[in-house]
Motif scaffolding. Structure first.
Motif, PDB file in Angstrom:
ATOM      1  N   GLU A 368       1.011  -1.287   0.118  1.00  0.00           N
ATOM      2  CA  GLU A 368       0.029   0.334   0.273  1.00  0.00           C
ATOM      3  C   GLU A 368       1.504   0.862   0.178  1.00  0.00           C
ATOM      4  O   GLU A 368       1.180   2.195  -0.778  1.00  0.00           O
ATOM      5  N   ARG A 369       1.765   1.429   1.017  1.00  0.00           N
ATOM      6  CA  ARG A 369       2.545   2.416   0.315  1.00  0.00           C
ATOM      7  C   ARG A 369       3.482   2.627  -0.246  1.00  0.00           C
ATOM      8  O   ARG A 369       3.699   3.925  -0.784  1.00  0.00           O
ATOM      9  N   LYS A 370       3.670   1.509  -1.483  1.00  0.00           N
ATOM     10  CA  LYS A 370       4.725   1.520  -2.427  1.00  0.00           C
ATOM     11  C   LYS A 370       3.362   1.689  -3.305  1.00  0.00           C
ATOM     12  O   LYS A 370       4.010   3.042  -4.279  1.00  0.00           O
ATOM     13  N   ARG A 371       2.639   1.818  -3.314  1.00  0.00           N
ATOM     14  CA  ARG A 371       1.294   2.049  -4.645  1.00  0.00           C
ATOM     15  C   ARG A 371       0.887   4.119  -4.555  1.00  0.00           C
ATOM     16  O   ARG A 371      -0.065   4.133  -4.989  1.00  0.00           O
ATOM     17  N   HIS A 372       1.634   4.761  -3.562  1.00  0.00           N
ATOM     18  CA  HIS A 372       0.982   5.304  -2.524  1.00  0.00           C
ATOM     19  C   HIS A 372       1.484   6.013  -1.745  1.00  0.00           C
ATOM     20  O   HIS A 372       1.777   6.798  -0.452  1.00  0.00           O
ATOM     21  N   PRO A 373       3.207   6.439  -2.683  1.00  0.00           N
ATOM     22  CA  PRO A 373       3.921   7.097  -1.523  1.00  0.00           C
ATOM     23  C   PRO A 373       3.982   8.128  -1.085  1.00  0.00           C
ATOM     24  O   PRO A 373       5.087   8.163   0.064  1.00  0.00           O
ATOM     25  N   SER A 380      12.336   8.768   4.894  1.00  0.00           N
ATOM     26  CA  SER A 380      11.713   7.487   3.855  1.00  0.00           C
ATOM     27  C   SER A 380      13.165   6.288   3.645  1.00  0.00           C
ATOM     28  O   SER A 380      13.240   5.573   3.092  1.00  0.00           O
ATOM     29  N   ASN A 381      14.677   6.870   4.597  1.00  0.00           N
ATOM     30  CA  ASN A 381      15.710   6.457   4.452  1.00  0.00           C
ATOM     31  C   ASN A 381      15.686   5.765   4.983  1.00  0.00           C
ATOM     32  O   ASN A 381      16.773   4.831   5.760  1.00  0.00           O
ATOM     33  N   MET A 382      14.678   5.387   6.217  1.00  0.00           N
ATOM     34  CA  MET A 382      14.936   4.617   7.309  1.00  0.00           C
ATOM     35  C   MET A 382      13.457   3.337   6.983  1.00  0.00           C
ATOM     36  O   MET A 382      12.849   3.362   6.836  1.00  0.00           O
ATOM     37  N   THR A 383      14.476   1.961   7.582  1.00  0.00           N
ATOM     38  CA  THR A 383      13.559   0.489   7.692  1.00  0.00           C
ATOM     39  C   THR A 383      12.811   0.490   8.866  1.00  0.00           C
ATOM     40  O   THR A 383      12.630   1.149   9.972  1.00  0.00           O
ATOM     41  N   ALA A 384      11.566  -0.063   8.704  1.00  0.00           N
ATOM     42  CA  ALA A 384      10.518  -0.427   9.483  1.00  0.00           C
ATOM     43  C   ALA A 384      10.817  -0.390  11.261  1.00  0.00           C
ATOM     44  O   ALA A 384      10.816   0.198  12.021  1.00  0.00           O
ATOM     45  N   HIS A 385      11.507  -1.444  10.648  1.00  0.00           N
ATOM     46  CA  HIS A 385      12.221  -1.468  12.472  1.00  0.00           C
ATOM     47  C   HIS A 385      13.655  -0.101  13.078  1.00  0.00           C
ATOM     48  O   HIS A 385      13.195  -0.226  14.338  1.00  0.00           O
ATOM     49  N   GLU A 386      13.844   0.117  11.941  1.00  0.00           N
ATOM     50  CA  GLU A 386      15.010   1.304  12.949  1.00  0.00           C
ATOM     51  C   GLU A 386      13.757   2.116  13.149  1.00  0.00           C
ATOM     52  O   GLU A 386      13.744   3.150  13.904  1.00  0.00           O
ATOM     53  N   ARG A 387      12.817   2.632  12.540  1.00  0.00           N
ATOM     54  CA  ARG A 387      12.114   3.816  12.710  1.00  0.00           C
ATOM     55  C   ARG A 387      11.165   2.865  14.168  1.00  0.00           C
ATOM     56  O   ARG A 387      11.587   4.056  15.151  1.00  0.00           O
TER      57      ARG A 387
END
Length: 563
Positions: A368-373, A380-387
């Protein structure tokens, strides 16, 4: 918080005469009568005969059954015709009749909630402040304990210069400010607060703000649908002139529209860019006010912000009535915790975080995030785990449950959860309901048809959540946001009611350490939250803080210091 007090008085049980006569006529009378002088042998022989007698056991069973029933139904209202001197020595919340009555008030469809353990109407003895209930342990009492507020009380003392300028503003009839506010209800509240302050800075009358139709929820509510308009005008009568519409002389004029106000604009910038235009045209239209006004304003304007947020923006009567009803239904059973859960699908998409339910669910959010950036508001330069490790993600249901347990919340705590339906449905809430089964929201509390008039009004629903959360004994958000910030400021201003700010960044590494014993984990989590359990924080201790979230010191004075 006001709660019904339990009258304490002496009482006794008047047992029906039929029962007394049946007992006295039985063979047990001989056992209770004073013993006659006789030999030890004759006495023990008679006693042995009675014990062997079937009549002895029948009567004994009857007595024990009667005493047991008396104990069980000591507070049962329907028994008063048979027990005329029965009084409420013990709390009414333990009465089986009251439990049944509460169930009927909540609607017949709530039976499944009670049977599943999600709605526990009996658990009124979970430690409570102000409820006259023993918490059953120091840890539980500590959880419900309220902060002392360090002596700070509300005080909006405007300067003499402010009051002098007010008189001039009230006489002016040449300048009008129109604003269009957007977003959800709490976001709109913030913009209305700033709209009043901007009108004051410009010396203009404020036309009642227009609420932009929400493109996500399709809510077409107007200002007076959500807020008490007459109250709004009355409270601000000495600060800013509020008008319902433009005077007829201005109706043919096309208002100059300005939507390029920079973020955190100062009063000087606003006067420099808007005042000349406003004097020339008489009307100015502003859109997109979110975060456009600086958080650091002169003291009088900060107090005006507080006056709007905490006094003027009162909900419309029918919203207030329903929200208060829901709060009273929970509160009648003792203290409760309000939890703002940010588990909706759009929250996971916007924050760039993963819900952690399953690999399949994480993949849905990622796609969903890729379809609607453009929906992604996080870096955007952080992974989900880093966040997550940076504390930028909402707590999921499991993390909320572990945090509440570590902070000493008793298992029978009644929890009102606010927010939209979580991504993953009820399954997403299972880790929380396993630990705290008394979890319910406004749909669970509503009587049949009670919420139907508000079904397609997201702002109405958000306002009801706001009211129930504001009135709770303890409040905790699972993530930041407009509602959490608004509730934090309101609770501080209204009496320093307990507010838990999850220390996500520092506690999450311990959540991920599965080898940590529970006792050690709980101790660490408590220590991490010692400074964030509701005591007032000074807004001035950190630049850029919103005064409606941190009302000390501009809007609250320390009475112990004589201010």
């Amino acid at each position: 918080m006001a709660r019904s007090k339990i009258a304490k008085k002496q009482c006794y049980i008047s047992v029906p005469s039929q029962i007394i006569s049946s007992i006295s006529s039985s063979s047990i009378q001989s056992l209770l009568a004073p013993p006659k002088k006789s030999s030890y042998k004759r006495t023990t022989s008679k006693l042995g005969f009675l014990i062997k007698s079937p009549m002895f056991w029948v009567v004994s069973l009857f007595i024990f059954a009667f005493l047991g029933m008396s104990k069980l139904f000591l507070n049962l209202d329907p028994l008063t015709p048979f027990f005329p001197n029965l009084c409420n020595t013990f709390p009414r919340k333990h009465s089986p009749f009251l439990i049944m009555q509460s169930h009927l008030q909540l609607g017949g469809e709530k039976q499944d909630l009670i049977s599943e353990g999600r709605l526990d109407l009996q658990s009124g003895d979970s430690g409570g402040v102000g409820g006259g209930v023993d918490g059953g342990g120091g840890e539980e009492r500590e959880f419900w304990k309220q902060p002392d507020g360090l002596g700070y009380k509300p005080c909006l003392n405007f300067s003499e210069e402010y009051r002098r300028v007010s008189r001039e503003i009230m006489r002016d009839r040449s300048r009008y400010l129109m604003v269009v506010v957007s977003g959800g209800m709490n976001q709109q509240r913030n913009q209305i607060v700033d709209a009043v302050v901007i009108a004051r800075i410009l010396g203009a009358a404020l036309v009642v703000p227009v609420l932009q139709v929400n493109v996500i929820w399709g809510d077409e509510s107007e200002f007076s649908d959500i807020f008490d308009l007459e109250h709004f005008k009355r409270i601000l009568a000495n600060d800013v002139r509020i008008v319902s519409s433009l005077p007829s002389t201005y109706l043919r004029k096309r208002p100059v529209e300005e939507s390029r106000t920079p973020f955190h604009a100062s009063p000087h910038w606003i006067r420099q860019h808007y005042l000349g235009r406003l004097r020339r045209d008489g009307v100015l239209l502003l859109r997109g006010l979110d975060s456009r006004l600086s958080e650091d304003l002169p003291s009088d304007l900060q107090r005006l912000r507080c006056k709007v947020a905490f006094h003027a923006l009162k909900f419309a009567p029918r919203i207030l009535e329903l929200g208060n009803k829901f709060a009273e239904r929970i509160q009648s059973q003792g203290p409760y915790l309000a939890l703002h859960l940010r588990l909706e699908k759009d929250v996971w998409v916007r924050t760039g975080c993963s819900p952690g339910l399953s690999p399949e669910d994480d993949e849905i959010i990622h796609n969903e995030r890729k379809r609607h950036p453009s929906l992604l508001t996080a870096k955007s330069n952080m992974t989900a785990h880093e966040r997550k490790l940076e504390g930028l993600c909402p707590l999921n249901a499991l993390e909320v449950a572990r945090l509440l347990k570590a902070l000493g919340a008793p298992r029978n705590t009644r929890i009102y959860w606010a927010g939209g339906h979580p991504f993953g449905g009820k399954e997403a809430l299972l880790p929380l309901t396993r630990e705290f089964p008394n979890l319910f929201n406004k749909e669970d509390l509503a009587l049949p048809g009670e919420l139907e008039p508000f079904a397609k009004r997201a702002s109405f629903m958000a306002a009801i959540d706001y009211i129930v959360c504001e009135k709770s004994d303890v409040f905790m958000p699972s993530h930041g946001g407009n509602m959490g910030h608004a509730i934090q400021g309101f609770r501080a201003y209204a009496g320093h009611k307990k507010y838990i700010t999850p220390n996500k960044r520092h506690m999450l590494p311990y959540f991920l350490n599965s080898s940590l014993p529970e006792g050690v984990f709980n101790k660490i989590v408590k220590e991490l939250h010692q400074d964030s359990l509701g005591q007032p924080e000074l807004r001035t201790s950190k630049a850029g803080r919103d005064v409606t979230k941190y009302p000390v010191p501009e809007c609250m004075c320390n009475h112990s210091s004589g201010h």
